[in-house]
Design a protein around this motif. Structure first.
Motif, short mmCIF file in Angstrom:
data_model
loop_
_atom_site.label_atom_id
_atom_site.label_comp_id
_atom_site.label_asym_id
_atom_site.label_seq_id
_atom_site.Cartn_x
_atom_site.Cartn_y
_atom_site.Cartn_z
N VAL A 55 34.11 3.29 61.02
CA VAL A 55 33.14 4.04 60.22
C VAL A 55 33.31 5.56 60.35
O VAL A 55 33.50 6.24 59.34
CB VAL A 55 31.71 3.59 60.56
CG1 VAL A 55 30.69 4.47 59.87
CG2 VAL A 55 31.51 2.13 60.17
N LYS A 110 34.85 8.44 57.57
CA LYS A 110 34.15 9.68 57.21
C LYS A 110 35.06 10.89 57.42
O LYS A 110 35.06 11.84 56.64
CB LYS A 110 32.88 9.83 58.05
CG LYS A 110 31.79 8.86 57.63
CD LYS A 110 30.53 9.07 58.45
CE LYS A 110 29.46 8.06 58.04
NZ LYS A 110 28.43 7.91 59.07
N SER A 158 38.66 12.32 55.00
CA SER A 158 38.12 12.39 53.65
C SER A 158 39.20 12.57 52.59
O SER A 158 38.97 12.25 51.42
CB SER A 158 37.07 13.49 53.55
OG SER A 158 37.62 14.68 54.05
N GLY A 215 35.53 10.57 52.29
CA GLY A 215 34.47 10.88 53.25
C GLY A 215 33.24 10.03 53.06
O GLY A 215 33.33 8.87 52.64
N SER A 216 32.08 10.63 53.33
CA SER A 216 30.83 9.88 53.22
C SER A 216 30.51 9.51 51.78
O SER A 216 29.75 8.58 51.51
CB SER A 216 29.67 10.70 53.79
OG SER A 216 29.96 11.05 55.11
N GLN A 217 31.08 10.28 50.82
CA GLN A 217 30.83 9.99 49.40
C GLN A 217 31.42 8.65 48.99
O GLN A 217 30.95 8.03 48.04
CB GLN A 217 31.49 11.08 48.52
CG GLN A 217 31.12 12.49 48.88
CD GLN A 217 29.67 12.78 48.57
OE1 GLN A 217 29.22 12.48 47.48
NE2 GLN A 217 28.94 13.32 49.54
N SER A 274 32.61 2.69 50.68
CA SER A 274 32.24 3.85 51.49
C SER A 274 32.29 3.40 52.95
O SER A 274 32.48 2.21 53.23
CB SER A 274 30.83 4.30 51.12
OG SER A 274 29.90 3.36 51.59
N PRO A 275 32.13 4.34 53.89
CA PRO A 275 32.13 3.93 55.31
C PRO A 275 31.11 2.82 55.59
O PRO A 275 31.32 2.00 56.48
CB PRO A 275 31.77 5.22 56.04
CG PRO A 275 32.26 6.31 55.15
CD PRO A 275 32.05 5.80 53.75
N GLU A 276 30.06 2.81 54.79
CA GLU A 276 29.00 1.80 54.93
C GLU A 276 29.55 0.37 54.83
O GLU A 276 29.03 -0.55 55.45
CB GLU A 276 27.96 2.05 53.82
CG GLU A 276 26.72 1.21 53.89
CD GLU A 276 25.92 1.47 55.16
OE1 GLU A 276 25.14 0.59 55.53
OE2 GLU A 276 26.10 2.56 55.78
N THR A 326 30.40 -1.39 58.37
CA THR A 326 29.56 -1.24 59.56
C THR A 326 29.53 -2.54 60.35
O THR A 326 29.73 -3.62 59.82
CB THR A 326 28.12 -0.85 59.18
OG1 THR A 326 27.68 -1.74 58.17
CG2 THR A 326 28.04 0.57 58.68
#
Lengths: 365, 260
Positions: free
Chosen positions: A130, A134, A137, A142-144, A239-241, A244
């Motif tokens: 994760v 991020k 990128s 990245g987080s986007q 996304s990084p999500e 998890t």
């Protein structure tokens, strides 16, 4: 019960069933609404992820808590390749091979460690994954996150996007299921099973437990990559999500609920992963997790072998409730006619039943 | 062709405990060789050294003249060594036939990709092997049980299944760890017949660890007696049975004096 399994074991019956299933799979995307098609496609995506987990954990007995990491890597590689206009075949191969190579390297190190240590190493994967997603990128957005509409239906097909994507899942996921089913039967299936249950015996059969653990782990990460490719094809965003740790645990719960060491169980696991959060959300959004936990416990107590054992459990209970106990024989599909009743009578002449219980008789040298 | 096995000055230590002390003997090709001794003499440990599960601290083990000390058990199995365990370790949920087929792992060619594609060649070799396994079970009086789950069978029958599993690998050298332990008399006689037939039909060298002196006397060409990890004597089973040192090791010095 035995007449049903006997019927199912006939060659033409199996061919007929296979043909019906194949036709049904090809027609399904054309029949349902967009919502249903998307749901089915998602089930396919996670059914493949659960299948991979089953290879390493269900069949080979190595606890892996990092399966979602490989799904995530597969999705990122797909997204990166698609946004850089790589050929779609190259995208697919990269999305499978990159997680596969990472899995191989991790397994080479982790399989040297016994038991729980492997689980610990695999926990690290999503935990590292994760923040890494991020940070990097340039590659990951990245987080986007990363989005790509590479899997929209081509014009020549005349299909809607959801139909096209479901076809992708059915063809690629179906092929993965077939290949995996072949692998976990025969030579490799037996080897995985003995590594799971007794490494000393495995070794004395010429099966190196280390090599087969590495193999199973690598296969699981390759399949994770396939799942990641399909994830990107269906959801078109990562996304990084995505990777998890909690998702990894849900995958594991899905595998157990569907049925460990079972191909059909993996499919049911995928359905659980997608549908149960939706249902529990419909019932009461505040109780989602509680309801899921309750369902997990209920399954473990009532069906320790997972949902896939439901028909067998029902048959067993029906048999028990019959006064004569019913036919106790269990048959496996085989070309050999079951030796049947006379076999039971032969037993005593072969050597009879031991007069003592095994535990009393065993002596230590 | 049965393999020749030679052990020279074998030592095995677990921490400060000497489990095997300068043990050496030679097994000729095609022999049935007995390894006897009281509980704790180190018989099973010696077996584990030969099969590669334990790593001796010093000495030499050769099979057909080739040094195998320190070789991994899986590698040894690929070179014609098969063994059974004191407590039969079967896959209880699988059928007897599946259990026996496991023994043929090293005989099946093809890598994971080829098996995933289920090439016709491999499907054929699997089918042929099934027939061979069924024949083997049939020959050992277990044909009727082939499609039953292993956990439906008795302990004695598990031992038979385990033997079939070892035989399906077509070994040159077969190690049997207490094959008669826990078997009723009738089954011991049958076991003796079976092992004799194996040696005769398949030309395998057999090394057997056993407490059952009747079995040892009826079966073996030669025995080594171990006591406290050291070789006490070597010779024919009858010599071992009458040797005062062996009697002493089994029943104690005072009792041995009383017998004499």
């Amino acid at each position: 019960m035995s007449s049903i399994t006997g019927f199912l074991s006939r060659a033409w019956v199996r061919w007929a069933i296979t043909a019906v299933v194949a036709v049904a799979l090809l027609v399904v995307p054309l029949l349902f609404s967009e919502y249903t098609n998307q749901n089915l496609a998602r089930i396919g995506v996670f059914a493949v992820a659960v299948l991979g987990l089953n290879v390493v954990m269900g069949y080979t007995g190595q606890v892996s808590l990092g399966q979602i990491f490989f799904v995530g890597v597969g999705a990122y590689v797909t997204g990166y390749g698609a946004t850089h206009d790589w050929n779609i075949v190259v995208v697919f191969l990269a999305s499978v091979l990159v997680p596969g190579v990472i899995g191989l390297v991790v397994a080479l190190a982790a399989a040297r460690l016994g038991g729980l240590a492997i689980a610990m190493v695999t926990i690290a994967l999503p935990i590292i994954g994760v923040p890494l997603a991020k940070r990097l990128s340039d590659f990951t957005g990245g987080s986007q996150g990363l989005s790509s509409a590479f899997s929209n239906a081509p014009d020549w097909t005349g299909l809607y996007n959801d139909q096209w994507q479901l076809y992708l899942v059915i063809v690629i996921g179906g092929a993965t299921y077939l290949l995996t089913r072949n692998l976990v039967r025969g030579k490799y299936g037996r080897a995985f099973a003995i590594v799971k249950s007794n490494e000393a015996v495995a070794a004395s059969m010429g099966i190196s437990p280390y090599r087969y653990k590495v193999l199973a782990f690598t296969v699981a990460s390759l399949i994770g990559g396939v799942s990641g490719f399909l994830y990107m094809a269906v959801i078109q965003f990562t996304s990084p999500e995505t990777m998890t740790f909690s998702h990894s645990i849900t995958l594991l719960a899905s595998m157990v609920i569907g049925g460990a060491a079972s191909i059909i169980g993996s499919l049911l696991g995928g359905a659980y992963y997608v549908l149960v959060p939706q249902w529990s959300n419909d019932i009461n959004p505040n109780l989602t997790e509680l309801l899921q936990g309750a369902l997990l416990l209920l399954t473990l107590f009532l069906l320790p072998g997972g949902l896939v054992t439901l028909p067998r459990e029902i048959a067993r209970r029906l048999r028990r409730s019959r006064p004569d106990g019913g036919p106790e024989r269990r048959q496996t599909p085989s070309a050999e006619p079951a030796p049947g009743r006379e076999a039971v009578e032969e037993t005593p002449t072969v050597g009879g039943i031991p007069t003592q219980r095994p535990t009393e008789r065993q002596e230590q040298a | 062709m049965g393999a020749q096995l030679r052990l020279t000055d074998l030592n095995l230590r677990f921490g400060g405990i000497k489990v095997l002390n300068d043990v050496g003997f030679e097994v000729e090709p095609g022999q049935i060789f007995g390894l006897v001794g009281p509980n704790g003499a180190g018989k099973t440990s010696l077996f584990n050294c030969i099969s590669g599960h334990y790593r001796p601290s010093s000495g030499s083990i050769t099979i057909d003249g080739e040094e195998v000390l320190g070789t991994a058990p899986a590698t040894l199995a690929r070179h014609g060594l098969a063994r059974t365990f004191q407590h039969p370790a079967l896959q209880l949920q699988a059928t007897v036939l599946e259990n026996v087929l496991l023994g043929a792992h090293t005989r099946l060619s093809g890598g994971p990709v080829e098996w995933a594609l289920r090439l016709p060649r491999l499907a054929r070799s699997e089918r042929e092997l099934r027939i061979e396994a069924l024949t083997l079970l049939e020959r050992n009086g277990l044909g009727w049980a082939a499609h039953r789950r292993a956990d439906e069978l008795s302990h004695g029958l598990h031992k038979g299944v385990e033997l079939c599993r070892a035989l399906l690998s077509r070994p040159k050298l077969l190690l049997l760890d207490e094959p008669a332990a826990g078997l009723p008399h009738s089954e011991v006689e049958q076991l003796i017949e079976t092992v004799r037939r194996i040696r005769h039909d398949d030309d395998i060298t057999v090394v057997v660890v056993e407490h059952h002196m009747g079995l040892i006397a009826a079966l073996t060409d030669r025995v080594v007696v171990l006591d406290h990890g050291a070789k006490l004597m070597e010779g024919a089973a009858a010599e071992a049975q009458s040797d005062p040192r062996v009697i002493e090791a089994y029943i104690g010095k005072d009792a041995a004096d009383d017998v004499a």
